[in-house]
Design an enzyme around this catalytic site. Structure first.
Site, PDB file in Angstrom:
ATOM      1  N   TYR C  48      -9.365  -2.964  88.433  1.00 51.71           N
ATOM      2  CA  TYR C  48     -10.107  -3.181  87.203  1.00 51.71           C
ATOM      3  C   TYR C  48      -9.285  -4.483  86.732  1.00 51.71           C
ATOM      4  O   TYR C  48      -9.954  -5.582  86.422  1.00 51.71           O
ATOM      5  CB  TYR C  48      -9.891  -2.165  86.163  1.00 51.71           C
ATOM      6  CG  TYR C  48     -10.489  -2.707  84.735  1.00 51.71           C
ATOM      7  CD1 TYR C  48     -11.686  -2.932  84.571  1.00 51.71           C
ATOM      8  CD2 TYR C  48      -9.558  -3.138  83.731  1.00 51.71           C
ATOM      9  CE1 TYR C  48     -12.237  -3.554  83.343  1.00 51.71           C
ATOM     10  CE2 TYR C  48      -9.884  -3.733  82.758  1.00 51.71           C
ATOM     11  CZ  TYR C  48     -11.402  -4.068  82.619  1.00 51.71           C
ATOM     12  OH  TYR C  48     -11.491  -4.608  81.229  1.00 51.71           O
ATOM     13  N   SER C 130      -7.371 -10.706  73.568  1.00 50.48           N
ATOM     14  CA  SER C 130      -8.893 -10.285  73.997  1.00 50.48           C
ATOM     15  C   SER C 130      -9.523  -9.570  72.792  1.00 50.48           C
ATOM     16  O   SER C 130      -8.865  -8.970  72.145  1.00 50.48           O
ATOM     17  CB  SER C 130      -8.690  -9.665  75.246  1.00 50.48           C
ATOM     18  OG  SER C 130      -9.868  -9.119  75.480  1.00 50.48           O
ATOM     19  N   GLN C 168      -9.575 -14.374  71.353  1.00 54.34           N
ATOM     20  CA  GLN C 168     -10.743 -14.430  72.061  1.00 54.34           C
ATOM     21  C   GLN C 168     -11.791 -13.594  71.554  1.00 54.34           C
ATOM     22  O   GLN C 168     -11.776 -12.337  71.149  1.00 54.34           O
ATOM     23  CB  GLN C 168     -10.464 -14.200  73.691  1.00 54.34           C
ATOM     24  CG  GLN C 168     -11.536 -14.283  74.409  1.00 54.34           C
ATOM     25  CD  GLN C 168     -12.076 -12.901  74.472  1.00 54.34           C
ATOM     26  OE1 GLN C 168     -11.749 -11.688  74.394  1.00 54.34           O
ATOM     27  NE2 GLN C 168     -13.348 -13.008  75.031  1.00 54.34           N
ATOM     28  N   TYR C 170     -16.214 -12.317  71.991  1.00 53.03           N
ATOM     29  CA  TYR C 170     -17.592 -12.209  72.576  1.00 53.03           C
ATOM     30  C   TYR C 170     -18.280 -12.240  71.343  1.00 53.03           C
ATOM     31  O   TYR C 170     -18.091 -11.544  70.484  1.00 53.03           O
ATOM     32  CB  TYR C 170     -17.614 -10.974  73.408  1.00 53.03           C
ATOM     33  CG  TYR C 170     -17.125 -11.062  74.778  1.00 53.03           C
ATOM     34  CD1 TYR C 170     -17.552 -11.932  75.785  1.00 53.03           C
ATOM     35  CD2 TYR C 170     -15.967 -10.212  75.007  1.00 53.03           C
ATOM     36  CE1 TYR C 170     -16.941 -11.891  77.100  1.00 53.03           C
ATOM     37  CE2 TYR C 170     -15.333 -10.362  76.142  1.00 53.03           C
ATOM     38  CZ  TYR C 170     -15.877 -11.047  77.082  1.00 53.03           C
ATOM     39  OH  TYR C 170     -15.226 -11.273  78.574  1.00 53.03           O
ATOM     40  N   THR C 196     -15.848 -16.640  74.807  1.00 50.13           N
ATOM     41  CA  THR C 196     -16.171 -16.704  76.133  1.00 50.13           C
ATOM     42  C   THR C 196     -17.638 -16.722  76.340  1.00 50.13           C
ATOM     43  O   THR C 196     -18.311 -15.742  75.858  1.00 50.13           O
ATOM     44  CB  THR C 196     -15.463 -15.460  76.621  1.00 50.13           C
ATOM     45  OG1 THR C 196     -14.097 -15.328  76.361  1.00 50.13           O
ATOM     46  CG2 THR C 196     -16.143 -15.199  78.041  1.00 50.13           C
ATOM     47  N   LYS C 271     -14.781 -20.796  76.317  1.00 46.60           N
ATOM     48  CA  LYS C 271     -14.050 -20.496  77.457  1.00 46.60           C
ATOM     49  C   LYS C 271     -15.116 -20.178  78.749  1.00 46.60           C
ATOM     50  O   LYS C 271     -16.044 -19.302  78.358  1.00 46.60           O
ATOM     51  CB  LYS C 271     -13.250 -19.405  77.303  1.00 46.60           C
ATOM     52  CG  LYS C 271     -12.504 -18.752  78.623  1.00 46.60           C
ATOM     53  CD  LYS C 271     -11.433 -17.924  78.134  1.00 46.60           C
ATOM     54  CE  LYS C 271     -10.791 -17.474  79.362  1.00 46.60           C
ATOM     55  NZ  LYS C 271     -11.611 -16.352  80.230  1.00 46.60           N
ATOM     56  N   HIS C 295     -13.734 -17.230  84.746  1.00 46.45           N
ATOM     57  CA  HIS C 295     -13.346 -15.770  84.358  1.00 46.45           C
ATOM     58  C   HIS C 295     -12.575 -15.234  85.537  1.00 46.45           C
ATOM     59  O   HIS C 295     -12.671 -14.059  85.787  1.00 46.45           O
ATOM     60  CB  HIS C 295     -14.933 -15.184  84.407  1.00 46.45           C
ATOM     61  CG  HIS C 295     -14.706 -14.290  83.227  1.00 46.45           C
ATOM     62  ND1 HIS C 295     -15.359 -14.177  81.903  1.00 46.45           N
ATOM     63  CD2 HIS C 295     -14.048 -12.909  83.034  1.00 46.45           C
ATOM     64  CE1 HIS C 295     -15.276 -13.211  81.224  1.00 46.45           C
ATOM     65  NE2 HIS C 295     -14.320 -12.453  81.732  1.00 46.45           N
ATOM     66  N   ARG C 298     -14.018 -12.991  88.313  1.00 43.82           N
ATOM     67  CA  ARG C 298     -14.340 -11.788  87.982  1.00 43.82           C
ATOM     68  C   ARG C 298     -15.835 -11.656  87.393  1.00 43.82           C
ATOM     69  O   ARG C 298     -16.218 -10.414  87.317  1.00 43.82           O
ATOM     70  CB  ARG C 298     -13.764 -11.162  86.569  1.00 43.82           C
ATOM     71  CG  ARG C 298     -12.014 -10.816  86.871  1.00 43.82           C
ATOM     72  CD  ARG C 298     -11.303 -10.667  85.761  1.00 43.82           C
ATOM     73  NE  ARG C 298     -11.373  -9.462  85.346  1.00 43.82           N
ATOM     74  CZ  ARG C 298     -10.998  -8.442  85.536  1.00 43.82           C
ATOM     75  NH1 ARG C 298      -9.971  -8.164  86.309  1.00 43.82           N
ATOM     76  NH2 ARG C 298     -11.210  -7.175  84.988  1.00 43.82           N
ATOM     77  N   ASP C 326      -8.110 -22.277  83.601  1.00 42.53           N
ATOM     78  CA  ASP C 326      -7.208 -21.052  84.130  1.00 42.53           C
ATOM     79  C   ASP C 326      -7.741 -21.087  85.338  1.00 42.53           C
ATOM     80  O   ASP C 326      -8.807 -21.403  85.765  1.00 42.53           O
ATOM     81  CB  ASP C 326      -7.481 -20.113  83.201  1.00 42.53           C
ATOM     82  CG  ASP C 326      -8.674 -19.319  83.239  1.00 42.53           C
ATOM     83  OD1 ASP C 326      -9.560 -19.751  83.982  1.00 42.53           O
ATOM     84  OD2 ASP C 326      -9.048 -18.581  82.183  1.00 42.53           O
ATOM     85  N   GLY C 327      -7.116 -20.002  85.987  1.00 45.85           N
ATOM     86  CA  GLY C 327      -7.608 -19.510  87.387  1.00 45.85           C
ATOM     87  C   GLY C 327      -6.900 -19.794  88.678  1.00 45.85           C
ATOM     88  O   GLY C 327      -7.040 -21.098  89.175  1.00 45.85           O
ATOM     89  N   GLY C 328      -6.107 -18.874  88.945  1.00 44.36           N
ATOM     90  CA  GLY C 328      -5.336 -19.088  90.500  1.00 44.36           C
ATOM     91  C   GLY C 328      -4.313 -19.748  90.088  1.00 44.36           C
ATOM     92  O   GLY C 328      -3.564 -20.046  91.152  1.00 44.36           O
TER      93      GLY C 328
END
Lengths: 400, 400, 400, 400
Positions: C48, C130, C168, C170, C196, C271, C295, C298, C326-328
């Site tokens: 998860y 979040s 953040q 939704y 997001t 985002k 994301h 994901r 973001d990301g990696g």
């Protein structure tokens, strides 16, 4: 040059070949033959026969370069009465495969070049015998001629197929030795000369050196004068390179072969060309063909793969000369791609040794038969009924 | 052509299908199904059903080519009331997936094509039955019709969704056999013909040959006349290629199907097109569609992946013809990419066999449901509410 | 919209955090933290927290895309008095790192978001909480404010560094729930909203589904109303996508936040932007910034890596908006490259979870300290004394 | 600057070197030496001596970048009397190899830099001694001078070959310490200075830190003043970067070395240049040469490989300055390619350490001899009799 050329001792009679060994039913591709051969050869012989220079990147590259070309087939073409025949140096061949020259084949099998020749001729496959053959060149010629006679067409209606027999040559340090070898090959029935020009020095043969490979006592270059021991030179430049042939030497040799007065009339192909300018020069000095080759990755590691070198060379001289290619061809589709990139024919090297090593003549014949069948299938599946239908447009050009 | 076409024996009654097998809860993707199927099939059946030609590079390439396309989503689009419906050959389909034609499905599961048809229809997924089906084509049609009836909408307010049923055809050596097959398929309720044009000869099926695969006694192409033994020809050119169809044959067949006097009116799609010029020619001879396919990598190894061939073909004929594609689609994102590159719909092959092999109809239905759900998700995440929103601009073009 | 927004139950007092755990001396990089975390989480929690969509190609691509950019340093630049400070949304930050919003951090460690906030603030690192936090947002704000007070500069001579705290969000199915959440976050001291926009549906979370992951009883989204069970919809289009926000919804929300009459004044960043046109639209509706994100791989597998999307977006709106990415990102050199490609700052996600999972707040602080030190080193070694010196010219452009 | 420069303690006498160790016969390449060395060094020494920064991508890239260049040989060139001699900084060298500066060589072998110098001089290979040498620089100079005397040509007919001896230098925090070191090196017979400019801070040496490496008590930078302990600074900017040299410092130093009044006259090369603009600037401030280097991948990971940086730099300043390169050269073909891309000579680093670690001076000499022989072979096989024949046209340019 005033020294007398090497005079060869009288030949022994043609030896009897071993009985045919069957090929196992799960051997269905050239890679299966390679795997099988690996089991039959010790580390040192494998290193010598099948290894390459340094890190063997060119060995790998050669194979990969063919594989990475993608085919774009055409469908529903007229395929009945298709065939793989071609004209090469004035003869009609059954198909565009020849066995590449490889030294000391008796390392792979006791019958060595004789079994190789027998299998090649049985598959109507041209043979190029190495200067460093481990059997007498006259014996090889006899085996090929015998098989030609056995398989001659019964009637005149079949096209007159010819199975070529060529002789590969290194320029010898002594000019007269070179000429003597040529005379002898011609006398035995060899029909063309393949001059190897890409190996002025040995490659960096790490795999071989790690195993400490040396020739066993019963295997030798029997068609050459025995090597004369000489003091080890400090480096390559003062050693073998003293004798490295130049374009001038090639021109001299070809001029000599062309003279009306001479009985020497064999066409000459230069083997080891990787640059279109060298191909043009080969044409200009009078060669009948070039063989695009990096010596199977055995001399200069990281030399470009032959599939990359071929197109520019075919474009430069393909209209004037025979253009052949070797290196890494393992599939009928590889052969198809070589023809699509402009080759007239291809040389198959190590795979024939693999077949020879584990199953003698039957192994070699099986290897050649597989390739022929795969080529047939590749042609049909790409929509080509004859070699003339194989154009560059069957190679997919990705527009990125 | 004066010979009488093959007359089929009377059909047996529709067999009873095995009870449904549940799919394990940790099977959540097509690759999980593949892994599971691998456990349920012996080496030889696996080789035949799921293997490819030669080194299986095209098999791998097909999958990789879809994967390597990168998606560039758009956000905050209006997604309410999205759906995956499309018009194809004059009918409304629930979604753009069809089950690809695959021979001898009883090798994978005793219920074979019947289980496949049941699952496809349950998922409102079109089915293309192979000429080499191992059950009677009439039985397959009956299963599909039954499921259509069961799932018909209760009211007229729902759009009228149709689940297609097509018949895949190889031109038979005898013209009248071909026509007889077409008549029989049409009579049974098949609505389109898929003519496979990319397999004039079998591929080099090494994996299969290594296992020594042969059809078991209880699996056969029951809709075809039994094969007549004939002397082995010396090579492909004099063997099967005598009967390889040409563009002329296709034109003749399509003309015959178009004549007002004939009762034959099935639209024809050509399967195995990889070049835009062949797609144009398909259009010019009157085909209703083309299927961009390399036969799942089972015939010509190193043929270009279909994802590379698709864009030029869609551009060439997409406005005039239905353009479908198969080969290597394993994810909803792959399907999305195929549509973005111009396909109207896609065929799913091996994954359905995988589901069939380990869990029969339930397995196939699970495979199709996964793909449908993944396609829904891919559309929503890329900001596309309908298939018409899926444009090439969702494929990222890297400027290097 | 006439329904009353969700009224939150009274908060419990701020819990006591666990004592600090030391980080082992052989953990010297973010990858070491990942390896260590892997040992501390069971398969399902790992799936998860750290898994991605489908085949996790975008997860891998994200990391690789940064790595494959090559740096071309300049030497002998003036580096004395260099620093990593920047201006962002009107405040001065110590460095360009923020902790990305991640749901349910109590899955990784009992202290969850509280430990994360403590560590972030200790490293002067901004935190984005979040919506699906597993602790009360007011508690997080309290922890951050406490640490800000503790580390406030003693004198006025030091530049006034601020540690950001963002929320953040939704969009909630009910408009008033969304506004109530915003009000509550603002009241607690959050200074910006991160909306997001890239997850209208869940991704295809295969790894998670294979493990059968479900939230344990003691971990929940405590700041949200409890989910109301509803009948399972037939597919995504009739399910969650009914509530998927659109550009119109965002525009409405931003207009509402801008009204002079409202007490709501938080700047909003979107985002999940991957296309420059969406970035332009974000600017046009009044967003204060965009976060280039897929994301973390994901949601949509094979979405392009953020390093590929960033340059065009920075070029499109970088002069007008804050651009984050973001990301990696796993190395100081990755952060450096993001800034060189036009980002103002970066979000760090999974690595912070890794630190949290095996060593709580100390682990997170170690992760952030490593990145800060690596960024310092990368700047110095590339010849950049300040972030303003980091230009695209430090990324090598290979001329092929 | 008013402080007195560091005054060195009196030297001990030149130590006796260990007897020569033979190199095993199956060590035939530099990679074999690496494998062997790996067995002789513990994890921590290996990490320090042979590791790189962070994920060691640049370490790998350096090697791969040379390997991936493909050679396109020319055949039948005139190769007799070929050689590898070159002119560099006004002297004639036997070949274009130099031993790169590497710190603390006594970590690899008790004789450290003395064995390295002995082997280099025996192979007529230039040596660059590190500032952080673990033996007295005067001892190194003595060893080299002794070997030069021993191998001096007997007659004047041989070209006068010189074996260079250079000193690598980091600018010291105190200006007078820098000048004192230069004076001392010049007095000992060093002939050029190599100023390293790419390491204003240490790299992120993860491998080293994981092993907890520290210098053993018996290995130290004996030519430098002992480090003065100082309070740990909060970060790099306030720590070592206070002393990072700038172009201004280099200009000042070079001006000082150029003054007619000074006895200091050593030419200066800047090591660590990766951008053509920095190379131009090096020329403009009066450097005699540049060394294209990324510090062997030990400082900035993902810095571009030197093979990619070299061509533009050689084009920018190759006509004016000596251009050398290091990083990842492991084969004679790599050296050949570096020359083809414009380098005048190359530095060999880690491979010499490998030889040293497992076989002392004999190991180093073997490494250098292998490279020389491989370079000879590469030249001959590419058709180049002298270094001047090695042009860019021997690197294949693939037209995609």
């Amino acid at each position: 040059m005033s020294q007398r050329p090497y005079a060869h001792p009288p030949l022994s009679p043609l030896p009897t070949l071993a009985p045919l060994t069957p090929v196992a039913p799960d051997i269905v591709s050239l890679r299966d033959h390679e795997r099988e051969a690996r089991q039959h050869l010790d580390e040192a012989r494998w290193a010598y026969l099948c290894g390459g220079a340094a890190d063997e990147r060119t060995v790998t590259d050669n194979q990969r370069a063919w594989q990475e070309l993608r085919l774009q087939p055409r469908v529903l073409q007229h395929l009945r009465q298709g065939h793989t025949r071609l004209e090469l140096l004035g003869r009609t061949l059954a198909h565009p495969l020849l066995v590449a020259p490889m030294a000391y084949q008796r390392l792979a099998h006791p019958d060595g070049e004789l079994a190789m020749a027998l299998a090649a001729a049985a598959q109507q496959t041209g043979l190029i015998l190495s200067t460093q053959a481990s059997v007498y060149l006259e014996h090889v010629a006899a085996v090929v001629q015998q098989m030609r006679d056995d398989t001659a067409p019964a009637s005149a209606s079949t096209p007159s197929i010819h199975t070529p027999l060529w002789f590969q040559l290194y320029m010898q340090p002594r000019w007269d030795d070179t000429l003597a070898l040529i005379d002898r090959a011609q006398a035995a029935g060899f029909e063309a000369l393949v001059l190897t020009v890409d190996a002025p020095v040995q490659g960096v043969r790490d795999r071989e050196r790690r195993t400490g490979f040396t020739l066993p006592l019963d295997v030798a270059a029997v068609n050459l004068p025995p090597p004369t021991p000489s003091p080890e030179p400090p480096n390559a430049w003062t050693g073998v390179l003293r004798h490295a042939p130049t374009w001038q030497d090639i021109a001299d040799l070809l001029r000599q072969l062309e003279q009306p007065s001479t009985h020497r009339r064999l066409p000459v192909l230069l083997k080891g060309i990787l640059h279109p300018d060298d191909a043009r020069r080969a044409r200009d000095v009078g060669a009948a063909g070039v063989i695009v080759s990096n010596h199977g990755g055995r001399t200069l590691d990281t030399a470009l793969p032959t599939a990359w070198a071929l197109p520019a060379i075919a474009q430069a001289v393909g209209a004037d000369l025979a253009v052949l290619v070797d290196g890494g061809l393992r599939r009928g589709t590889d052969v198809f791609k070589a023809l699509a990139l402009g080759a007239d024919a291809v040389l198959i090297g190590r795979p024939c040794l693999h077949g020879l090593a584990h199953a003698g003549a039957a192994g070699v014949a099986h290897v050649l038969r597989l390739l022929r069948d795969e080529l047939d299938a590749a042609m049909a599946l790409c929509g080509c009924a004859t070699l003339a239908d194989i154009h560059i447009d069957r190679i997919f050009q990705k527009i990125e």
